[in-house]
Enzyme design. Structure first.
Site, PDB file in Angstrom:
ATOM      1  N   LYS A  46      39.493  50.483  42.456  1.00 51.34           N
ATOM      2  CA  LYS A  46      40.677  51.270  42.097  1.00 51.34           C
ATOM      3  C   LYS A  46      40.274  52.737  42.042  1.00 51.34           C
ATOM      4  CE  LYS A  46      44.116  51.427  38.317  1.00 51.34           C
ATOM      5  NZ  LYS A  46      44.562  50.705  37.105  1.00 51.34           N
ATOM      6  N   SER A 100      49.033  48.835  37.271  1.00 50.45           N
ATOM      7  CA  SER A 100      48.758  49.986  38.114  1.00 50.45           C
ATOM      8  C   SER A 100      47.668  49.742  39.150  1.00 50.45           C
ATOM      9  CB  SER A 100      48.350  51.170  37.234  1.00 50.45           C
ATOM     10  OG  SER A 100      47.140  50.878  36.549  1.00 50.45           O
ATOM     11  N   SER A 154      47.418  46.178  33.547  1.00 53.84           N
ATOM     12  CA  SER A 154      47.354  46.741  34.899  1.00 53.84           C
ATOM     13  C   SER A 154      46.456  46.009  35.889  1.00 53.84           C
ATOM     14  CB  SER A 154      46.919  48.205  34.836  1.00 53.84           C
ATOM     15  OG  SER A 154      47.985  49.003  34.407  1.00 53.84           O
TER      16      SER A 154
END
Lengths: 464, 68
Positions: free
Chosen positions: A80, A155, A179
Site C-alpha cells: 500500500k 482504504s 481498511s
C-alpha cells in the site's frame, strides 16, 4: 503447473524451492497480466519493475546456489502506498506527498526483503488511508475485479484489487478502522488485521496512532498466515510494538475446529444495524458450516455497535487531525475534497471528548475480555452490504459506515475477513473471525477449516 | 451537540483565524463550517458520565488496558 496469476504463496513456494519455477518467470508473468488489465483496474500507483526483476534474479541465483530462505523467497508482493521502500516514491495517493521518495525501508519492507520477497510495486489507496473513493486526485480509484463498475472498499483498495485480479499473490495494507478487511471483503479475498502492536508500523505513514495496524491481503488463509508470520515481531523503532513472541502462525492451520468455542455476534447485524439479507444469510450459513465441522457455536453479546463506532470516530478524527494540521493550514487545496472534509471535523474535537473516548475504549476492552472468557473466537459480518456501484456517491456514502470492523480496532484484537459466498449478481460476500489478543493462530485455524469446506477460494473474477 | 462547541458562522471563522487555518478558499471555509455542524453526528453516542477517577486506556497499551 497451474496458471501463475492464480497461484498462491504456498504452491509457488514449493515450486520455487524445487527450482521448477523461476522467480523471474513468475514476476514477468504477473507484470504481463497487470500490463494488460490494470488500465481498467487501477490497482498500481507505481510498479517497481526494475527492482522486482533485480530481486527476482537475486532470489533465483541464491536458490540455485542452495540458499533457499523459506516460503517467501522469490514471492512477489505489493505495498500500500503509505508503506516505505528506500528509493521508491511514497505518495499516500496524494498531491501532498508528490515527489516524496522514501529514504529507508519500513520495518515490514525490511522483513520481507530479508525473507527474499520481491516488491512488485506500490498500490493505490484512499488518500492518506482515509478519504475516498476520490476522483479529484492524480490517480483514479481502483475498480473491483468482480465488477469494474463497483467499489473495492478502502482504504487498502489497490492492494485488494491487485490480489483479487491475479496481479499479485499477496499485498500489505493497513487497518485503522477496517481498511484491510473492508477491501478484502468487497474484493472477495482474505484480509487480516493483526493484534495492535503485533506488526511494526515504523516507516508507515500514520492515520491514527492508537489504532493503526499493518496486515496482509491474500487469496487464501494459509498464504495470509505465512505472510503475517514473516512480518510479525518486536521492533524497537515502533513505540507501540509488542514484545510478545511471534510464533509460526500457520503451524496449527490444519487442526480443525472440533471442540472450538465460537461466539456468533448476531446483534451487530440483526439489531444494532440491519445487514443486507444476502450478507446476513451468508454469515449464518457459514456459522452453520463451522458447527457441522464440530465447533460449538453459541451467541456472543458485546456492547452495541454504535458505542464502538463513537469511540473509533472520535479517536481517528482527533489523531488524524493532529497528523495533518500543518498541511491543512498551509496547503488545504492540495488535498482531495473527500479527505479534507473527513479531516476538518478534527479541529473541533475537544480534549475532553478524546479523553472520554479513551476511557470508553478501556471499558469496551474489559467487557470484551470478560465475554470472550467462554469463547476461542468470535464470528460476525464484515460489511453490512454487498459492494456498491463506485460512481453512485450516495450509495457509497450510505454503505461505507455500515460495517462491523471498527470494534476490533478499538479492542486491539486480531480480526480476519474471508469470503463466504457471492450475491445472486456475482459480487463477493464476507464474514469476520476475531480472536483474543495475540491469538491470530486460532483465528487462522477456524478460517482455514471453513475455507477448505466451503471452497469459495477457487472462484475467479470475470476479468482477463 | 454538547455545550461548548462553535455554532455561528462568525464563531467558526474566528476559530479558523485563531488556529492558523487562514488559507481557505470560500468553498473550503464552507466545508469547515459544515465540519463544525457535523460535530453533533461525530460525537453522538459518546458517553460522558464516567466516574471522575476513571482512568483511560493508555494509548500505546490500549490492548492491555483491562485489569491494569
Amino acid at each position: 503447473m497451474s496458471d501463475l496469476a492464480w497461484m498462491g504463496i504456498a504452491e509457488a513456494a514449493a515450486l520455487i524451492r524445487e527450482r521448477r519455477l523461476s522467480p523471474v518467470e513468475y514476476v514477468e508473468a504477473l507484470y504481463r497480466r497487470s500490463d494488460a488489465l490494470d488500465g481498467d483496474v487501477h490497482a498500481y500507483i507505481h510498479p517497481t519493475r526494475e527492482l522486482a526483476l533485480r530481486q527476482a534474479g537475486e532470489a533465483a541465483a541464491e536458490i540455485a546456489g542452495g540458499g533457499y530462505r523459506g516460503a517467501l523467497h522469490g514471492i512477489p508482493y505489493g505495498l500500500k502506498d503509505i508503506i516505505d521502500c528506500a528509493g521508491v516514491p511514497t505518495t499516500a495517493h496524494s498531491r501532498i506527498l508528490a515527489g516524496n521518495v522514501a529514504a529507508t525501508d519500513a520495518a515490514v519492507t525490511e522483513r520481507l526483503s530479508a525473507a527474499g520477497g520481491v516488491l512488485m510495486g506500490k498500490m493505490a489507496t484512499h488518500e492518506f488511508a482515509l478519504g475516498g473513493p476520490s476522483f479529484d486526485l492524480p490517480w483514479p480509484p481502483p475498480r473491483n475485479p468482480w465488477s469494474l463498475d463497483h467499489f473495492t472498499g478502502g482504504s487498502s483498495s489497490g492492494s485488494a484489487a491487485a490480489v483479487a485480479a491475479g496481479f499479485l499473490p499477496a499485498a500489505l495494507g493497513t487497518d485503522t478502522g477496517g481498511s484491510v478487511r473492508g477491501p478484502a471483503s468487497l474484493c472477495g479475498i482474505v484480509g487480516m488485521k493483526p493484534t495492535y502492536g503485533r506488526v511494526s508500523r515504523r516507516g508507515v505513514f500514520p492515520l491514527a496512532f492508537s489504532l493503526d495496524t499493518v496486515g496482509p491481503l491474500t487469496r487464501s488463509v494459509e498464504d495470509n498466515a505465512l505472510l503475517l508470520s514473516a512480518i510479525a515481531g518486536h521492533d524497537p523503532g515502533d513505540p507501540a510494538s509488542s514484545r510478545e513472541p511471534a510464533p509460526d502462525l500457520a503451524a496449527d492451520l490444519r487442526a480443525g475446529v472440533r471442540g472450538l468455542r465460537i461466539g456468533l455476534i448476531r446483534h451487530f447485524y440483526a439489531d444494532d444495524m440491519e445487514a443486507h439479507p444476502e450478507v446476513a444469510g451468508a454469515v449464518e450459513e457459514a456459522a452453520g458450516v463451522l458447527a457441522r465441522l464440530g465447533a460449538r457455536v453459541e451467541p456472543l453479546e458485546l456492547e452495541r455497535l454504535g458505542l464502538y463506532a463513537a469511540c473509533s470516530r472520535t479517536l481517528i478524527t482527533s489523531e488524524a487531525y493532529a497528523v495533518h494540521e500543518r498541511w491543512l493550514r498551509e496547503r488545504p487545496g492540495d488535498y482531495g475534497a473527500s479527505l479534507r472534509q473527513r479531516l476538518l471535523p478534527g479541529a473541533f474535537v475537544r480534549a475532553v471528548d478524546y479523553v472520554h473516548a479513551v476511557r470508553l475504549r478501556r471499558e469496551l476492552v474489559e467487557q470484551f475480555e470478560s465475554a470472550m472468557g467462554a469463547f476461542d473466537v468470535a464470528v460476525t459480518v464484515s460489511s453490512m452490504d454487498p459492494p456498491p456501484p463506485i460512481e453512485d456517491a450516495d450509495e457509497v456514502a450510505r454503505t461505507y459506515p455500515r460495517q462491523a470492523r471498527q470494534p476490533f480496532n478499538v479492542l486491539g484484537v486480531p480480526a480476519l475477513a474471508l469470503p463466504v459466498g457471492f450475491t445472486r449478481s456475482g459480487l463477493p460476500l464476507s464474514m469476520q473471525i476475531a480472536g483474543r489478543a495475540f491469538d491470530e493462530a486460532t483465528v487462522y485455524r477456524a478460517a482455514h477449516a471453513y475455507e477448505q469446506e466451503a471452497g469459495w477460494a477457487a472462484r475467479r473474477p470475470p476479468i482477463g | 451537540m454538547p455545550e461548548g462547541y462553535l455554532r455561528t458562522r462568525e464563531e467558526i471563522e474566528a476559530f479558523a483565524e485563531r488556529t492558523g487555518l487562514t488559507s481557505f478558499t470560500p468553498e473550503q471555509m464552507e466545508e469547515f463550517a459544515h465540519a463544525a455542524r457535523y460535530m453533533g453526528d461525530l460525537l453522538a453516542g459518546l458517553p460522558r458520565a464516567f466516574p471522575a477517577t476513571r482512568e483511560p486506556a493508555h494509548v500505546f497499551r490500549a490492548r492491555e488496558g483491562a485489569g491494569e
